[in-house]
Design a protein around this motif. Structure first.
Motif, PDB file in Angstrom:
ATOM      1  N   ILE A 129       0.867  -1.185   0.000  1.00 21.77           N
ATOM      2  CA  ILE A 129       0.000   0.000   0.000  1.00 21.77           C
ATOM      3  C   ILE A 129       0.899   1.229   0.000  1.00 21.77           C
ATOM      4  O   ILE A 129       1.770   1.361   0.845  1.00 21.77           O
ATOM      5  CB  ILE A 129      -0.883   0.053   1.268  1.00 21.77           C
ATOM      6  CG1 ILE A 129      -1.560  -1.282   1.530  1.00 21.77           C
ATOM      7  CG2 ILE A 129      -1.895   1.196   1.195  1.00 21.77           C
ATOM      8  CD1 ILE A 129      -2.784  -1.556   0.735  1.00 21.77           C
ATOM      9  N   PHE A 130       0.669   2.087  -0.971  1.00 22.84           N
ATOM     10  CA  PHE A 130       1.468   3.306  -1.064  1.00 22.84           C
ATOM     11  C   PHE A 130       0.524   4.500  -0.999  1.00 22.84           C
ATOM     12  O   PHE A 130      -0.679   4.373  -1.240  1.00 22.84           O
ATOM     13  CB  PHE A 130       2.219   3.361  -2.399  1.00 22.84           C
ATOM     14  CG  PHE A 130       3.047   2.144  -2.669  1.00 22.84           C
ATOM     15  CD1 PHE A 130       4.287   1.994  -2.070  1.00 22.84           C
ATOM     16  CD2 PHE A 130       2.599   1.142  -3.525  1.00 22.84           C
ATOM     17  CE1 PHE A 130       5.061   0.869  -2.326  1.00 22.84           C
ATOM     18  CE2 PHE A 130       3.361   0.020  -3.781  1.00 22.84           C
ATOM     19  CZ  PHE A 130       4.598  -0.115  -3.175  1.00 22.84           C
ATOM     20  N   ASP A 131       1.118   5.653  -0.682  1.00 22.48           N
ATOM     21  CA  ASP A 131       0.353   6.889  -0.779  1.00 22.48           C
ATOM     22  C   ASP A 131       0.067   7.118  -2.268  1.00 22.48           C
ATOM     23  O   ASP A 131       0.994   7.339  -3.060  1.00 22.48           O
ATOM     24  CB  ASP A 131       1.179   8.032  -0.185  1.00 22.48           C
ATOM     25  CG  ASP A 131       0.469   9.369  -0.305  1.00 22.48           C
ATOM     26  OD1 ASP A 131      -0.586   9.420  -0.973  1.00 22.48           O
ATOM     27  OD2 ASP A 131       0.959  10.352   0.269  1.00 22.48           O
ATOM     28  N   THR A 157      -1.018   9.469  -3.900  1.00 22.53           N
ATOM     29  CA  THR A 157      -0.752  10.803  -4.462  1.00 22.53           C
ATOM     30  C   THR A 157       0.728  10.990  -4.794  1.00 22.53           C
ATOM     31  O   THR A 157       1.110  11.972  -5.413  1.00 22.53           O
ATOM     32  CB  THR A 157      -1.176  11.907  -3.475  1.00 22.53           C
ATOM     33  OG1 THR A 157      -0.407  11.757  -2.271  1.00 22.53           O
ATOM     34  CG2 THR A 157      -2.657  11.819  -3.137  1.00 22.53           C
ATOM     35  N   MET A 158       1.556  10.043  -4.355  1.00 19.29           N
ATOM     36  CA  MET A 158       3.002  10.167  -4.626  1.00 19.29           C
ATOM     37  C   MET A 158       3.348   9.579  -5.990  1.00 19.29           C
ATOM     38  O   MET A 158       2.666   8.683  -6.474  1.00 19.29           O
ATOM     39  CB  MET A 158       3.795   9.406  -3.568  1.00 19.29           C
ATOM     40  CG  MET A 158       3.966  10.127  -2.278  1.00 19.29           C
ATOM     41  SD  MET A 158       4.983   9.134  -1.181  1.00 19.29           S
ATOM     42  CE  MET A 158       6.386  10.176  -1.018  1.00 19.29           C
ATOM     43  N   TYR A 207      11.636   9.041  -0.832  1.00 19.59           N
ATOM     44  CA  TYR A 207      11.128   9.254   0.538  1.00 19.59           C
ATOM     45  C   TYR A 207      11.528   8.099   1.456  1.00 19.59           C
ATOM     46  O   TYR A 207      12.110   8.311   2.520  1.00 19.59           O
ATOM     47  CB  TYR A 207       9.607   9.389   0.470  1.00 19.59           C
ATOM     48  CG  TYR A 207       8.927   9.555   1.809  1.00 19.59           C
ATOM     49  CD1 TYR A 207       9.223  10.632   2.639  1.00 19.59           C
ATOM     50  CD2 TYR A 207       7.960   8.647   2.234  1.00 19.59           C
ATOM     51  CE1 TYR A 207       8.591  10.794   3.863  1.00 19.59           C
ATOM     52  CE2 TYR A 207       7.326   8.800   3.449  1.00 19.59           C
ATOM     53  CZ  TYR A 207       7.640   9.876   4.252  1.00 19.59           C
ATOM     54  OH  TYR A 207       7.014  10.037   5.464  1.00 19.59           O
ATOM     55  N   ILE A 208      11.261   6.872   1.011  1.00 22.14           N
ATOM     56  CA  ILE A 208      11.528   5.733   1.895  1.00 22.14           C
ATOM     57  C   ILE A 208      13.044   5.506   2.050  1.00 22.14           C
ATOM     58  O   ILE A 208      13.496   4.996   3.082  1.00 22.14           O
ATOM     59  CB  ILE A 208      10.788   4.463   1.421  1.00 22.14           C
ATOM     60  CG1 ILE A 208      10.700   3.486   2.606  1.00 22.14           C
ATOM     61  CG2 ILE A 208      11.451   3.817   0.210  1.00 22.14           C
ATOM     62  CD1 ILE A 208       9.668   2.429   2.471  1.00 22.14           C
ATOM     63  N   ARG A 257      15.132   7.629   2.695  1.00 14.29           N
ATOM     64  CA  ARG A 257      15.631   8.505   3.770  1.00 14.29           C
ATOM     65  C   ARG A 257      15.524   7.858   5.144  1.00 14.29           C
ATOM     66  O   ARG A 257      16.001   8.395   6.127  1.00 14.29           O
ATOM     67  CB  ARG A 257      14.865   9.824   3.760  1.00 14.29           C
ATOM     68  CG  ARG A 257      15.183  10.637   2.535  1.00 14.29           C
ATOM     69  CD  ARG A 257      14.600  12.021   2.586  1.00 14.29           C
ATOM     70  NE  ARG A 257      14.984  12.758   1.397  1.00 14.29           N
ATOM     71  CZ  ARG A 257      14.161  13.505   0.685  1.00 14.29           C
ATOM     72  NH1 ARG A 257      12.917  13.626   1.060  1.00 14.29           N
ATOM     73  NH2 ARG A 257      14.584  14.157  -0.377  1.00 14.29           N
ATOM     74  N   PHE A 258      14.810   6.716   5.205  1.00 17.82           N
ATOM     75  CA  PHE A 258      14.671   6.043   6.504  1.00 17.82           C
ATOM     76  C   PHE A 258      15.769   5.000   6.702  1.00 17.82           C
ATOM     77  O   PHE A 258      15.735   4.251   7.662  1.00 17.82           O
ATOM     78  CB  PHE A 258      13.281   5.411   6.634  1.00 17.82           C
ATOM     79  CG  PHE A 258      12.210   6.448   6.671  1.00 17.82           C
ATOM     80  CD1 PHE A 258      11.977   7.166   7.831  1.00 17.82           C
ATOM     81  CD2 PHE A 258      11.478   6.760   5.548  1.00 17.82           C
ATOM     82  CE1 PHE A 258      11.033   8.166   7.864  1.00 17.82           C
ATOM     83  CE2 PHE A 258      10.532   7.748   5.562  1.00 17.82           C
ATOM     84  CZ  PHE A 258      10.297   8.456   6.728  1.00 17.82           C
ATOM     85  N   GLN A 313      11.685  -1.007  -4.079  1.00 18.05           N
ATOM     86  CA  GLN A 313      12.067  -0.454  -2.775  1.00 18.05           C
ATOM     87  C   GLN A 313      12.905  -1.446  -1.996  1.00 18.05           C
ATOM     88  O   GLN A 313      13.748  -1.063  -1.203  1.00 18.05           O
ATOM     89  CB  GLN A 313      10.847   0.039  -1.990  1.00 18.05           C
ATOM     90  CG  GLN A 313       9.854  -0.994  -1.493  1.00 18.05           C
ATOM     91  CD  GLN A 313      10.243  -1.663  -0.193  1.00 18.05           C
ATOM     92  OE1 GLN A 313      10.881  -1.054   0.656  1.00 18.05           O
ATOM     93  NE2 GLN A 313       9.872  -2.930  -0.056  1.00 18.05           N
ATOM     94  N   LYS A 322      15.300  11.541  10.430  1.00 14.05           N
ATOM     95  CA  LYS A 322      14.129  10.771   9.978  1.00 14.05           C
ATOM     96  C   LYS A 322      12.842  11.432  10.460  1.00 14.05           C
ATOM     97  O   LYS A 322      11.834  11.486   9.746  1.00 14.05           O
ATOM     98  CB  LYS A 322      14.229   9.329  10.491  1.00 14.05           C
ATOM     99  CG  LYS A 322      15.376   8.555   9.869  1.00 14.05           C
ATOM    100  CD  LYS A 322      15.597   7.228  10.542  1.00 14.05           C
ATOM    101  CE  LYS A 322      16.851   6.550   9.999  1.00 14.05           C
ATOM    102  NZ  LYS A 322      17.211   5.350  10.733  1.00 14.05           N
ATOM    103  N   ALA A 365      -0.371   1.389   4.873  1.00 13.03           N
ATOM    104  CA  ALA A 365       0.550   2.239   4.115  1.00 13.03           C
ATOM    105  C   ALA A 365       1.770   2.648   4.947  1.00 13.03           C
ATOM    106  O   ALA A 365       2.794   3.036   4.398  1.00 13.03           O
ATOM    107  CB  ALA A 365      -0.175   3.482   3.609  1.00 13.03           C
ATOM    108  N   ARG A 393      11.536  -0.136   8.133  1.00  9.81           N
ATOM    109  CA  ARG A 393      12.876   0.415   7.980  1.00  9.81           C
ATOM    110  C   ARG A 393      13.485   0.709   9.359  1.00  9.81           C
ATOM    111  O   ARG A 393      12.763   0.727  10.357  1.00  9.81           O
ATOM    112  CB  ARG A 393      12.850   1.708   7.126  1.00  9.81           C
ATOM    113  CG  ARG A 393      12.301   1.566   5.715  1.00  9.81           C
ATOM    114  CD  ARG A 393      12.763   0.343   4.972  1.00  9.81           C
ATOM    115  NE  ARG A 393      14.203   0.163   4.948  1.00  9.81           N
ATOM    116  CZ  ARG A 393      14.818  -1.027   4.851  1.00  9.81           C
ATOM    117  NH1 ARG A 393      14.111  -2.135   4.753  1.00  9.81           N
ATOM    118  NH2 ARG A 393      16.130  -1.107   4.845  1.00  9.81           N
TER     119      ARG A 393
END
Lengths: 312, 443
Positions: free
Chosen positions: A87-89, A91-92, A100-101, A103-104, A146, B3, B262, B269
């Protein structure tokens, strides 16, 4: 080396659900472990615990001896998870989601690596489109992308082949082989058991929240031959006890009925033909007659029946 | 922290781009602007042409007294003093203290004060501890005269204490006291009346009697001051719209993502789940905060065009109230994501909490008042209702807004600033702890 030891998990609520009772298995480096169970057996819950998304009530996940649950902040970097239903946002854009991911992660991930992952899964052209326009297959490819950008040592694949077209399946298979060759470990859950048996080195079975067997594919083939190899089964609409008894008496065969399949042991072709005539005369619909060949699904279902105490 | 700020930044900008939040902000601002002419009219109608008394709700408020009196030789003298109203369990007292006269001669002052009391009956008035005057009062009004000989001195006097008791000796401590035409700020045509007016003031000396001032009964009778009216209006608007915006932001940012799954990829992570949750909560908070602070800053300028003055303290109070409401409702909505089964569950939960705190809580408060058998028209009932209101974040937000008023007790009688601050802190701590507990329990 990944060790899953005694995992249990109950989901609270008005009606608490005991999803896991006792889950144990190990995955070595450069190994693909197939994870097989019915729907609701606890595969996804186990994988979510290993991914650090939920915590177990008890038990441990050790990665190279380090507690992955207590040290999620550091260990998670080694793991990539491809969920069953990504499940993704919506709107992205696909590429923005990966940025975005990324960066985690504790290590920086370059934009080049992201573009490379997108190209690898065949999403380079759609990378700047919003995810809401993606098909299920494209979303699965994005989920795979990802996973790739983190360059993990462990991949947790939860029904990751669902929704992939034949080309995607082939790509997936090749990717897993490559990953395995590079020393990576994979936990592969899928309901496509033929695929699992083709890719996996070993297979762990889970039923009602408990793992009950882990074997190599070769061991399972042996087991299948011993248990089911000399059987012929008839798929029939129904069969009552009197009829079953009559078949045993009239044809002198070892026959069992499990509610769907009539299993005949050590029967000759003539005997099979005569039994078929008998069933037809008794107005039963015979959907298929088949000599048992190695089939992970058949073996697994057989094991489940045994566990459930259903006599064939 | 990197983060955390990644999430905070993304959530802030995402919610700021949300058309739902933008629509709510625009609708709220539009309603405030469209209502301004009506508000302006209402404010003008309660400007002190007649004067509206806010003092009855003020435990320590006073009104400067400067009236004309005549000395024993018939020479007009000036008299100044303070009138203080005290309300407590022993009844309502009016103190006229700190009298100063411009003469050393004895003077006789008779004032005629008209009180509006929403009670019928027979009352006894005690002045300086002595039973002095009584009469049967008519519906909703009473006229009394106070006779007091002021010592021939410029020094301060203990003053006059007026204690109102009922005929059987009990104290009608809960009545609302309104003084006809209390007025502040303008001298009368003689220039003698400065900041004091209580209906009629009559001076008598021997046969000489002169009613020197009378203010007719105001046409609009209200405890609201113009400031209180504006504050009441803005607080009502924000208590309707801000929670809706906060619920939507909390739903989009956290609850929906948690229930739908989501969030799971991020949680897988190497990041603490608390970092993710609080980044989302505070990001949603910031988006609402930015929009509604802009509205709070635009409103005073628009109001000024209609001669409505909104003070900086009132703006600060309004922003504080918006921040409080936003935070609490985002947290409450976020909590629903921890035990929702489907993506619609948190939304239904959000609607339920909005209806509960905006409507049902008031009905429960009324029920409590009914059970406590306190007369609903009494000040004690008002006080109890306001204290019960501390259990409702929407009421607390209103109280915070009122705290910007010169005299907040007009609207929140019985609740002090300290109680409002403690109530707010209690709500913040409660919601945060509940959020942390449920986030760990239900993951």
């Amino acid at each position: 080396m990944i060790q899953v030891i005694g995992l249990s998990k109950t989901f609270d609520g008005r009606r608490p659900v005991r999803a896991l009772k006792n889950v144990n298995f190990e995955i070595g480096k450069g190994e693909v472990l197939g994870f097989v169970g019915l729907n609701g057996a606890g595969k996804t819950t186990t994988i979510r615990i290993m991914a650090g998304v939920i915590r177990p009530d008890s038990g441990q996940v050790l990665i190279d001896g380090k507690d992955a649950i207590a040290n999620h902040d550091s260990v998670a970097e080694m793991i990539a998870w491809v969920p069953e239903n990504p499940i993704f946002d919506p709107t992205m854009k696909g590429r923005d989601f990966l940025i975005y991911i990324s960066r985690f992660n504790n290590r920086n991930i370059s934009r080049d690596k992201i573009d490379e992952a997108l190209a690898r899964v065949g999403l380079a052209e759609k990378a700047n489109e919003k995810i809401k326009g993606y098909s299920l297959g494209m979303k699965r490819r994005l989920a795979l992308a990802q996973a790739f950008i983190f360059e993990p040592e462990i991949m947790l694949m939860d029904e990751a082949m669902n929704g992939l077209d034949p080309e995607g399946m082939n790509f997936f298979r090749e990717t897993m082989k490559e990953f395995k060759k590079s020393g990576g470990s994979v936990l592969l859950s899928s309901h496509i058991l033929t695929e699992i048996s083709g890719i996996s080195d070993r297979i762990t079975f889970i039923h009602r929240g408990e793992t009950f067997q882990t074997s190599t594919v070769e061991e399972l083939e042996d087991e299948f031959r011993k248990k089911l190899g000399n059987y012929t089964y008839f798929e029939v609409d129904s069969l009552d006890d009197n009829e079953l008894e009559e078949i045993r008496r009239n044809f002198g065969v070892n026959a069992k009925f499990d509610g769907k399949l009539l299993w005949i042991k050590d029967a000759s072709d003539d005997e099979i033909g005569n039994i078929n005539i008998y069933l037809v005369k008794k107005n039963h619909r015979v959907m298929q007659i088949k000599r048992a060949e190695f089939n992970l699904e058949t073996l697994f279902l057989q094991k489940v029946r045994e566990l459930e105490g259903v006599k064939r | 922290m990197k983060k955390f700020f990644t999430i905070l930044k993304r959530e802030t900008f995402r919610e700021m781009r949300s058309w739902k939040i933008i629509v709510i902000a625009i609708v709220m601002l539009s309603i405030m602007l469209v209502t301004l002419p009506l508000l302006s009219y209402s404010v003008q109608s309660i400007q002190p042409s007649y004067g509206i008394l806010s003092a009855p709700y003020n435990d320590s408020g006073y009104i400067d007294l400067k009236v004309m009196a005549i000395d024993s030789g018939g020479t007009p003298v000036s008299v100044t003093g303070n009138v203080t109203f005290q309300y407590g369990s022993n009844g309502t007292k009016v103190f006229i203290s700190d009298f100063k006269t411009s003469t050393s001669s004895p003077i006789i002052v008779k004032t005629h004060i008209k009180f509006e009391i929403p009670l019928n009956g027979f009352f006894i008035f005690w002045i300086s501890g002595v039973k002095y005057y009584s009469e049967i009062i008519s519906t909703n009004s009473i006229s009394i005269s106070i006779h007091q000989i002021v010592s021939p001195s410029n020094s301060s006097l203990p003053g006059i204490a007026l204690l109102v008791t009922s005929y059987n000796g009990t104290v009608p401590g809960n009545f609302s006291l309104y003084i006809n035409g209390t007025y502040a700020g303008k001298p009368d045509s003689n220039g003698f009346m400065k900041a004091f007016g209580i209906g009629k003031v009559t001076f008598k000396y021997g046969n000489y009697s002169q009613m020197i001032w009378e203010i007719p009964k105001p046409e609009i009778y209200s405890s609201l001051t113009p400031e209180a009216l504006i504050s009441s209006f803005t607080s009502s608007i924000i208590s309707l719209f801000v929670p809706i915006a906060a619920i939507i932001a909390g739903y989009d940012s956290l609850a929906k993502e948690k229930v739908s799954g989501a969030l799971d990829l991020i949680l897988s992570r190497p990041v603490k789940r608390e970092t993710v949750y609080w980044g989302k909560v505070l990001g949603a908070f910031l988006s609402i905060f930015i929009y509604f602070v802009i509205i709070s800053l635009v409103f005073p300028f628009a109001a000024a065009l209609f001669n409505i003055n909104v003070t900086p303290l009132e703006i600060v109070s309004l922003i504080a109230a918006i921040s409080f409401l936003t935070f609490i409702f985002i947290i409450l909505e976020g909590i629903s994501g921890f035990f929702g089964k489907s993506v619609s569950t948190p939304l239904v939960w959000g609607i339920v909490i909005w209806i509960f705190f905006n409507m049902i809580y008031s009905i429960i408060s009324l029920g409590v008042l009914y059970i406590s058998q306190i007369s609903l028209s009494s000040l004690n009932a008002l006080k109890l209702a306001n204290i019960i209101g501390l259990g409702n974040p929407i009421n607390i937000a209103k109280y915070i807004t009122y705290m910007g008023l010169p005299n907040p007790q007009v609207l929140v009688y019985g609740v002090s600033l300290l109680e409002v601050v403690l109530g707010s802190i209690a709500w913040i701590i409660f919601s945060v702890l509940l959020f942390i507990y449920l986030s760990r329990r239900f993951e």
